[in-house]
Motif scaffolding. Structure first.
Motif, PDB file in Angstrom:
ATOM      1  N   GLU A   6       1.306 -38.523  -3.235  1.00  0.00           N
ATOM      2  CA  GLU A   6       0.045 -39.261  -3.127  1.00  0.00           C
ATOM      3  C   GLU A   6      -1.140 -38.303  -3.093  1.00  0.00           C
ATOM      4  O   GLU A   6      -2.184 -38.549  -3.719  1.00  0.00           O
ATOM      5  CB  GLU A   6       0.051 -40.133  -1.874  1.00  0.00           C
ATOM      6  N   THR A   7      -0.997 -37.181  -2.390  1.00  0.00           N
ATOM      7  CA  THR A   7      -2.066 -36.185  -2.330  1.00  0.00           C
ATOM      8  C   THR A   7      -2.305 -35.556  -3.703  1.00  0.00           C
ATOM      9  O   THR A   7      -3.456 -35.350  -4.116  1.00  0.00           O
ATOM     10  CB  THR A   7      -1.713 -35.088  -1.308  1.00  0.00           C
ATOM     11  N   ARG A  41       2.936 -43.518  -3.470  1.00  0.00           N
ATOM     12  CA  ARG A  41       3.208 -43.784  -2.052  1.00  0.00           C
ATOM     13  C   ARG A  41       4.656 -44.236  -1.851  1.00  0.00           C
ATOM     14  O   ARG A  41       5.317 -43.819  -0.886  1.00  0.00           O
ATOM     15  CB  ARG A  41       2.232 -44.847  -1.531  1.00  0.00           C
ATOM     16  N   ALA A  97      -4.144 -38.061  -5.892  1.00  0.00           N
ATOM     17  CA  ALA A  97      -5.535 -38.235  -5.453  1.00  0.00           C
ATOM     18  C   ALA A  97      -6.421 -37.072  -5.871  1.00  0.00           C
ATOM     19  O   ALA A  97      -7.639 -37.215  -5.962  1.00  0.00           O
ATOM     20  CB  ALA A  97      -5.585 -38.409  -3.946  1.00  0.00           C
ATOM     21  N   ASN A  98      -5.815 -35.920  -6.145  1.00  0.00           N
ATOM     22  CA  ASN A  98      -6.600 -34.731  -6.480  1.00  0.00           C
ATOM     23  C   ASN A  98      -6.383 -34.258  -7.909  1.00  0.00           C
ATOM     24  O   ASN A  98      -6.671 -33.108  -8.235  1.00  0.00           O
ATOM     25  CB  ASN A  98      -6.260 -33.603  -5.502  1.00  0.00           C
ATOM     26  N   ASP A 143       6.927 -41.189  -2.238  1.00  0.00           N
ATOM     27  CA  ASP A 143       6.840 -40.338  -1.042  1.00  0.00           C
ATOM     28  C   ASP A 143       7.730 -40.878   0.069  1.00  0.00           C
ATOM     29  O   ASP A 143       8.428 -40.124   0.750  1.00  0.00           O
ATOM     30  CB  ASP A 143       5.384 -40.259  -0.551  1.00  0.00           C
ATOM     31  N   GLY A 156       3.865 -37.465   1.866  1.00  0.00           N
ATOM     32  CA  GLY A 156       2.565 -37.672   1.230  1.00  0.00           C
ATOM     33  C   GLY A 156       2.219 -36.673   0.152  1.00  0.00           C
ATOM     34  O   GLY A 156       1.087 -36.685  -0.351  1.00  0.00           O
ATOM     35  N   ALA A 157       3.150 -35.826  -0.248  1.00  0.00           N
ATOM     36  CA  ALA A 157       2.837 -34.785  -1.233  1.00  0.00           C
ATOM     37  C   ALA A 157       2.429 -35.383  -2.574  1.00  0.00           C
ATOM     38  O   ALA A 157       1.468 -34.923  -3.212  1.00  0.00           O
ATOM     39  CB  ALA A 157       4.037 -33.857  -1.412  1.00  0.00           C
TER      40      ALA A 157
END
Length: 261
Positions: A62-63, A49, A66-67, A52, A59-60
């Motif tokens: 963090e995304t 975060r 998360a995945n 970013d 948010g790239a």
């Protein structure tokens, strides 16, 4: 991890920043950024975060974090933890079956690896013992971590490797109690309550004051960064320290065991 690392490097270069400049702005060590970009260390959510925001990547990162697939979130071995262990400001370690790696002698470590099933060949045992011995200087480095260990008395009753290995282990552990910044407490047998029945775990604080936890299972390991989950283990460890013998009592138990050997 490698893909996320490449993204960090790409976004950093696009922002016309060096690794040192990005590390300074993110309030982390430059080695942290280098390790992430090389895919040797996972990018944790809170740092994702911050990056970013610094790199204006909407948010790239963090995304992506998360995945990440489970194989990267729960690595099969402990390299990522050991990287963090060497830089940690503080370590809190609970073990109920085997001595913590940082407290093992070479002969004890060899006995531990000799018990693996399926059996390891001699070359693999030698490799693992050498890797473990390289970690022992962590408690003696120029700026060692504040280290707390709670270990089950059952570990001190087992005689892995035979009587000579056992005696050397006890002597080494007794000497470790005297290392500045190291606290060793023994959880006695026969307790009516025990906060660590779910198994061993390690808590650590990074140079950036992030609190993490690490656990191992029979077939893998997990680095835990979610604050709620880390908090639960911190509370468990606090309770374990109240249930274990204090440092003076633990020293006395080791002295008695050395006298009985």
């Amino acid at each position: 991890m490698k893909l996320v690392g490449k993204l960090v490097g790409l976004f950093r270069v696009t922002a016309d920043l060096t690794q040192a400049q990005l590390a300074d702005r993110a309030a982390v060590q430059v080695e942290t950024i280098a390790s992430i970009e090389q895919g040797r260390r996972a990018l944790l959510p809170d740092l994702a975060r911050r990056l970013d925001a610094l790199l204006d990547t909407k948010g790239a990162l963090e995304t992506a974090v998360a995945n990440m697939p489970e194989v990267d979130l729960i690595p099969a071995w402990a390299e990522q933890y050991m990287d963090l262990e060497r830089e940690a400001l503080a370590l809190s370690w609970f073990e109920n079956q085997v001595l913590p790696g940082l407290l093992q002698t070479e002969s004890y470590a060899r006995a531990v690896f000799r018990t693996d099933v399926p059996a390891l060949n001699d070359e693999e045992v030698d490799r693992r013992v050498a890797a473990r011995m390289e970690r022992l200087d962590i408690l003696h480095q120029q700026e060692p971590p504040t280290a707390s260990f709670v270990i089950s008395e059952a570990i001190l009753r087992d005689r892995l490797g035979g009587n000579d290995v056992y005696t050397n282990m006890l002597r080494h552990l007794r000497a470790c109690i005297e290392i500045a910044g190291v606290t060793i407490q023994i959880m006695p047998l026969g307790r009516c309550t025990h906060a660590g029945l779910s198994g061993p775990f390690i808590l650590l604080e990074t140079p950036e004051h992030q609190r993490l936890a690490y656990t191992e299972t029979q077939r893998g390991s997990q680095l835990i960064s979610a604050p709620d989950d880390v908090s639960i283990l911190e509370r468990k460890y606090a309770m374990l320290r109240t249930q274990a013998l204090n440092t003076e009592e633990s020293r006395g138990l080791l002295d008695r065991l050395l006298g009985e050997r």
